[in-house]
Design a protein around this motif. Structure first.
Motif, PDB file in Angstrom:
ATOM      1  N   MET A 112       0.236  12.854  63.841  1.00  0.00           N
ATOM      2  CA  MET A 112       0.607  12.247  65.110  1.00  0.00           C
ATOM      3  C   MET A 112       1.499  10.860  64.410  1.00  0.00           C
ATOM      4  O   MET A 112       1.168  10.295  63.415  1.00  0.00           O
ATOM      5  N   LEU A 113       2.662  10.903  65.349  1.00  0.00           N
ATOM      6  CA  LEU A 113       3.490   9.397  65.037  1.00  0.00           C
ATOM      7  C   LEU A 113       2.791   8.208  65.364  1.00  0.00           C
ATOM      8  O   LEU A 113       2.477   8.320  66.662  1.00  0.00           O
ATOM      9  N   ASP A 114       2.749   7.474  64.436  1.00  0.00           N
ATOM     10  CA  ASP A 114       1.945   6.102  64.707  1.00  0.00           C
ATOM     11  C   ASP A 114       2.983   5.383  65.935  1.00  0.00           C
ATOM     12  O   ASP A 114       4.142   5.275  65.794  1.00  0.00           O
ATOM     13  N   PRO A 115       2.396   4.972  67.055  1.00  0.00           N
ATOM     14  CA  PRO A 115       3.030   4.161  68.219  1.00  0.00           C
ATOM     15  C   PRO A 115       3.864   3.124  67.694  1.00  0.00           C
ATOM     16  O   PRO A 115       5.112   3.070  68.309  1.00  0.00           O
ATOM     17  N   THR A 116       3.550   2.303  66.719  1.00  0.00           N
ATOM     18  CA  THR A 116       4.344   1.131  66.440  1.00  0.00           C
ATOM     19  C   THR A 116       5.889   1.692  65.725  1.00  0.00           C
ATOM     20  O   THR A 116       6.733   1.131  65.734  1.00  0.00           O
ATOM     21  N   SER A 117       5.480   2.940  64.771  1.00  0.00           N
ATOM     22  CA  SER A 117       6.841   3.344  64.107  1.00  0.00           C
ATOM     23  C   SER A 117       7.651   3.646  65.157  1.00  0.00           C
ATOM     24  O   SER A 117       9.179   3.797  65.246  1.00  0.00           O
ATOM     25  N   ARG A 118       7.378   4.339  66.284  1.00  0.00           N
ATOM     26  CA  ARG A 118       7.934   5.021  67.330  1.00  0.00           C
ATOM     27  C   ARG A 118       9.044   3.951  67.966  1.00  0.00           C
ATOM     28  O   ARG A 118      10.207   4.130  68.457  1.00  0.00           O
ATOM     29  N   GLU A 119       8.676   2.532  67.980  1.00  0.00           N
ATOM     30  CA  GLU A 119       9.392   1.531  68.849  1.00  0.00           C
ATOM     31  C   GLU A 119      10.269   0.707  67.674  1.00  0.00           C
ATOM     32  O   GLU A 119      10.918  -0.088  67.963  1.00  0.00           O
ATOM     33  N   THR A 120      10.412   1.249  66.306  1.00  0.00           N
ATOM     34  CA  THR A 120      11.218   0.590  65.444  1.00  0.00           C
ATOM     35  C   THR A 120      12.564   1.068  65.768  1.00  0.00           C
ATOM     36  O   THR A 120      13.184   1.745  66.333  1.00  0.00           O
ATOM     37  N   LEU A 121      13.458  -0.222  65.746  1.00  0.00           N
ATOM     38  CA  LEU A 121      15.122  -0.144  65.944  1.00  0.00           C
ATOM     39  C   LEU A 121      15.445   1.100  64.960  1.00  0.00           C
ATOM     40  O   LEU A 121      16.396   1.956  65.564  1.00  0.00           O
ATOM     41  N   LYS A 122      15.474   1.096  63.820  1.00  0.00           N
ATOM     42  CA  LYS A 122      15.994   2.237  62.995  1.00  0.00           C
ATOM     43  C   LYS A 122      15.669   3.557  63.434  1.00  0.00           C
ATOM     44  O   LYS A 122      16.587   4.662  63.469  1.00  0.00           O
ATOM     45  N   PHE A 123      14.316   3.736  63.757  1.00  0.00           N
ATOM     46  CA  PHE A 123      14.002   5.235  64.318  1.00  0.00           C
ATOM     47  C   PHE A 123      14.623   5.459  65.669  1.00  0.00           C
ATOM     48  O   PHE A 123      15.016   6.578  65.709  1.00  0.00           O
ATOM     49  N   LYS A 124      14.614   4.523  66.361  1.00  0.00           N
ATOM     50  CA  LYS A 124      15.402   4.710  67.763  1.00  0.00           C
ATOM     51  C   LYS A 124      16.800   4.914  67.494  1.00  0.00           C
ATOM     52  O   LYS A 124      17.567   5.921  68.194  1.00  0.00           O
ATOM     53  N   ASP A 125      17.546   4.451  66.399  1.00  0.00           N
ATOM     54  CA  ASP A 125      18.923   4.593  66.122  1.00  0.00           C
ATOM     55  C   ASP A 125      19.123   5.887  65.696  1.00  0.00           C
ATOM     56  O   ASP A 125      20.111   6.544  65.918  1.00  0.00           O
ATOM     57  N   LEU A 126      18.119   6.462  64.824  1.00  0.00           N
ATOM     58  CA  LEU A 126      18.164   7.936  64.148  1.00  0.00           C
ATOM     59  C   LEU A 126      18.167   8.935  65.427  1.00  0.00           C
ATOM     60  O   LEU A 126      18.853   9.790  65.356  1.00  0.00           O
ATOM     61  N   LEU A 127      17.311   8.566  66.356  1.00  0.00           N
ATOM     62  CA  LEU A 127      17.265   9.636  67.514  1.00  0.00           C
ATOM     63  C   LEU A 127      18.439   9.477  68.135  1.00  0.00           C
ATOM     64  O   LEU A 127      18.691  10.702  68.719  1.00  0.00           O
ATOM     65  N   LYS A 128      18.805   8.530  68.561  1.00  0.00           N
ATOM     66  CA  LYS A 128      20.202   8.272  69.358  1.00  0.00           C
ATOM     67  C   LYS A 128      21.336   9.303  68.813  1.00  0.00           C
ATOM     68  O   LYS A 128      22.101  10.120  69.238  1.00  0.00           O
ATOM     69  N   VAL A 129      21.458   8.909  67.439  1.00  0.00           N
ATOM     70  CA  VAL A 129      22.619   9.556  66.696  1.00  0.00           C
ATOM     71  C   VAL A 129      22.338  11.118  66.646  1.00  0.00           C
ATOM     72  O   VAL A 129      23.261  11.785  66.750  1.00  0.00           O
ATOM     73  N   LEU A 130      21.287  11.368  66.336  1.00  0.00           N
ATOM     74  CA  LEU A 130      20.891  12.944  66.411  1.00  0.00           C
ATOM     75  C   LEU A 130      21.061  13.707  67.770  1.00  0.00           C
ATOM     76  O   LEU A 130      21.611  14.709  68.109  1.00  0.00           O
ATOM     77  N   ILE A 131      20.649  12.786  68.907  1.00  0.00           N
ATOM     78  CA  ILE A 131      20.952  13.322  70.155  1.00  0.00           C
ATOM     79  C   ILE A 131      22.485  13.447  70.593  1.00  0.00           C
ATOM     80  O   ILE A 131      22.990  14.450  71.290  1.00  0.00           O
ATOM     81  N   ASP A 132      23.065  12.403  70.209  1.00  0.00           N
ATOM     82  CA  ASP A 132      24.667  12.502  70.429  1.00  0.00           C
ATOM     83  C   ASP A 132      25.435  13.647  69.637  1.00  0.00           C
ATOM     84  O   ASP A 132      26.237  14.309  70.031  1.00  0.00           O
ATOM     85  N   TRP A 133      24.735  13.912  68.400  1.00  0.00           N
ATOM     86  CA  TRP A 133      25.310  14.820  67.741  1.00  0.00           C
ATOM     87  C   TRP A 133      24.908  16.217  68.291  1.00  0.00           C
ATOM     88  O   TRP A 133      25.985  16.953  68.220  1.00  0.00           O
ATOM     89  N   ILE A 134      24.010  16.382  68.850  1.00  0.00           N
ATOM     90  CA  ILE A 134      23.481  17.779  69.193  1.00  0.00           C
ATOM     91  C   ILE A 134      24.373  17.913  70.558  1.00  0.00           C
ATOM     92  O   ILE A 134      24.905  19.061  70.723  1.00  0.00           O
ATOM     93  N   ASN A 135      24.530  16.895  71.416  1.00  0.00           N
ATOM     94  CA  ASN A 135      25.422  16.959  72.584  1.00  0.00           C
ATOM     95  C   ASN A 135      26.696  17.336  72.308  1.00  0.00           C
ATOM     96  O   ASN A 135      27.456  18.005  73.099  1.00  0.00           O
ATOM     97  N   SER A 136      27.325  16.768  71.308  1.00  0.00           N
ATOM     98  CA  SER A 136      28.666  16.868  70.918  1.00  0.00           C
ATOM     99  C   SER A 136      28.972  18.281  70.394  1.00  0.00           C
ATOM    100  O   SER A 136      29.951  19.179  70.766  1.00  0.00           O
ATOM    101  N   GLU A 137      28.034  19.043  69.636  1.00  0.00           N
ATOM    102  CA  GLU A 137      28.289  20.227  69.267  1.00  0.00           C
ATOM    103  C   GLU A 137      27.773  21.251  70.256  1.00  0.00           C
ATOM    104  O   GLU A 137      28.556  22.319  70.031  1.00  0.00           O
ATOM    105  N   LEU A 138      27.187  20.959  71.366  1.00  0.00           N
ATOM    106  CA  LEU A 138      26.717  21.862  72.255  1.00  0.00           C
ATOM    107  C   LEU A 138      27.451  21.778  73.496  1.00  0.00           C
ATOM    108  O   LEU A 138      26.989  22.265  74.686  1.00  0.00           O
ATOM    109  N   GLU A 139      28.371  20.716  73.579  1.00  0.00           N
ATOM    110  CA  GLU A 139      29.242  20.475  74.729  1.00  0.00           C
ATOM    111  C   GLU A 139      29.856  21.585  75.495  1.00  0.00           C
ATOM    112  O   GLU A 139      29.698  21.858  76.678  1.00  0.00           O
ATOM    113  N   GLU A 140      30.296  22.774  74.777  1.00  0.00           N
ATOM    114  CA  GLU A 140      30.999  24.036  75.428  1.00  0.00           C
ATOM    115  C   GLU A 140      29.713  24.637  76.162  1.00  0.00           C
ATOM    116  O   GLU A 140      29.795  25.551  76.848  1.00  0.00           O
TER     117      GLU A 140
END
Length: 377
Positions: A82-110
């Protein structure tokens, strides 16, 4: 002489018989109290012993980590992460999630697929199937829509089997499974997506040195849970990852070769590109002398596209004097949209790379314009 009721009560209370009875009662209560005290003390010792045993079994369990009852219903020697709640809130981890989400949305736009939450949108295998098919060019034999848990897990099994067959020969450690993905284990999902990004060399930049802490819960004999806090490294440095996987098929272009093997010719390329852009920007009395810095806010890129395609770009569509990083990224992203509208392929560089003065990214964008518009007047 008739005594009053109050006097009779006093006499009864103070009589020798009554005093003896009270002493007997006090003695009994004292013994009972002593017994209760000894039992209480014995329980405290027992509790302390149990606390010590738990401390040994779970030496690194973080304070404030909630273990839900369903997380303890495991077979012997089973393990849950289980992911530790403190780690979930770190800026680096949130940034990584955003980059991955934007990438998926870009790839699956069509495909008209929009991902907003990795846990909720990736667990059933639908998004992962479409993403893998887009990246690999392979069509998987799976049902398009699966509502049941069994159907979802079957789809996940097919998708992950294809992913693992592709990644394992290249040295990737499989940090995911059907159960972990379907149970919405965010760490497992991120591990999988990062592996796909690196293997297919997606034109994005992942945040470096992103680590999280996870609580590992193991079911031991007699229902005893053993817990530990473990650090998981999700990304290292981009350079190190690419050095480790240089044997993977690459799409290195002329600028990789130029910067790696012929840096002395870099100025010749820069001069050619500067001549090209100034040929058009001079029409607006603008001049470029430094490719790396003068295109970083996106303004010249937007104006250049308007000149190359022979139209006026309304000023309300971009920031003519951008002040923040976000405004500059908006400008560059808008310029990329204009390029695609003009029939050019989507640039491999990210808008953030250009804004961050990444020379190779800027050169790639400008060279793409040069090859398509070099004969334009």
């Amino acid at each position: 002489q008739v005594s009053s009721p109050q006097h009779r009560r006093n006499n009864i209370t103070n009589s020798p018989t009554t005093s003896a009875k009270m002493r007997k009662d006090e003695s009994f209560l004292g013994k009972l109290g002593g017994t209760l005290a000894r039992k209480k003390k014995s329980k405290e010792v027992s509790d302390l012993h149990e606390e010590g045993k738990n401390a040994i079994n779970a030496p690194m369990l973080p304070t404030g980590t909630d273990i839900h009852p369903e997380d303890t219903l495991m077979e012997e020697n089973a393990e849950r992460i289980m992911l530790d709640p403190t780690s979930r809130e770190t800026l680096k981890f949130k940034d990584l999630l955003k980059v991955l989400i934007d990438w998926i949305n870009s790839e699956l736009e069509e495909e008209r697929i929009i991902v907003k939450d990795l846990e909720e949108d990736c667990y059933d295998g639908q998004v992962l199937q479409k993403l893998f098919e887009k990246l690999s060019g392979k069509k998987l034999n799976v049902a398009e829509v699966t509502q049941s848990e069994i159907g979802q897990k079957q789809k996940l099994h097919t998708v992950l089997e294809a992913v693992n067959e592709l990644l394992r020969p290249h040295g990737w450690t499989v940090e995911w499974s059907v159960d972990s993905i379907h149970s919405k284990n965010l760490v497992a999902i991120v591990y999988l997506l990062v592996a796909l990004v690196m293997h297919f060399q997606a034109p994005i930049r992942l945040p470096e040195h992103v680590s999280v802490q996870v609580v590992v819960v193991k079911q031991k004999r007699e229902g005893i849970l053993q817990t530990a806090l473990v650090t998981k490294e999700l990304t290292s440095t981009t350079e190190n990852v690419f050095i480790n996987y240089l044997f993977l098929p690459t799409e290195r272009d002329a600028f990789d070769t130029l910067l790696d093997h012929a840096p002395d010719k870099l100025n010749v390329v820069k001069t050619s590109l500067i001549t090209f852009v100034n040929k058009h920007l001079n029409k607006l009395n603008l001049e470029v002398t430094d490719l790396e810095t003068q295109f970083a806010d996106g303004v010249y890129l937007v104006l250049l596209m308007g000149l190359l395609e022979d139209y006026f770009v309304p000023l309300y569509n971009f920031f003519l004097t951008p002040e923040s990083f976000e405004q500059k990224v908006h400008n560059v992203a808008f310029a990329f949209e204009l390029m695609q509208d003009g029939g050019l392929k989507k640039p491999k560089a990210r808008p953030e790379d250009v804004v961050n003065l990444n020379l190779k990214s800027t050169l790639r964008v400008l060279y793409n314009l040069f090859t398509n518009y070099k004969d334009s007047e």
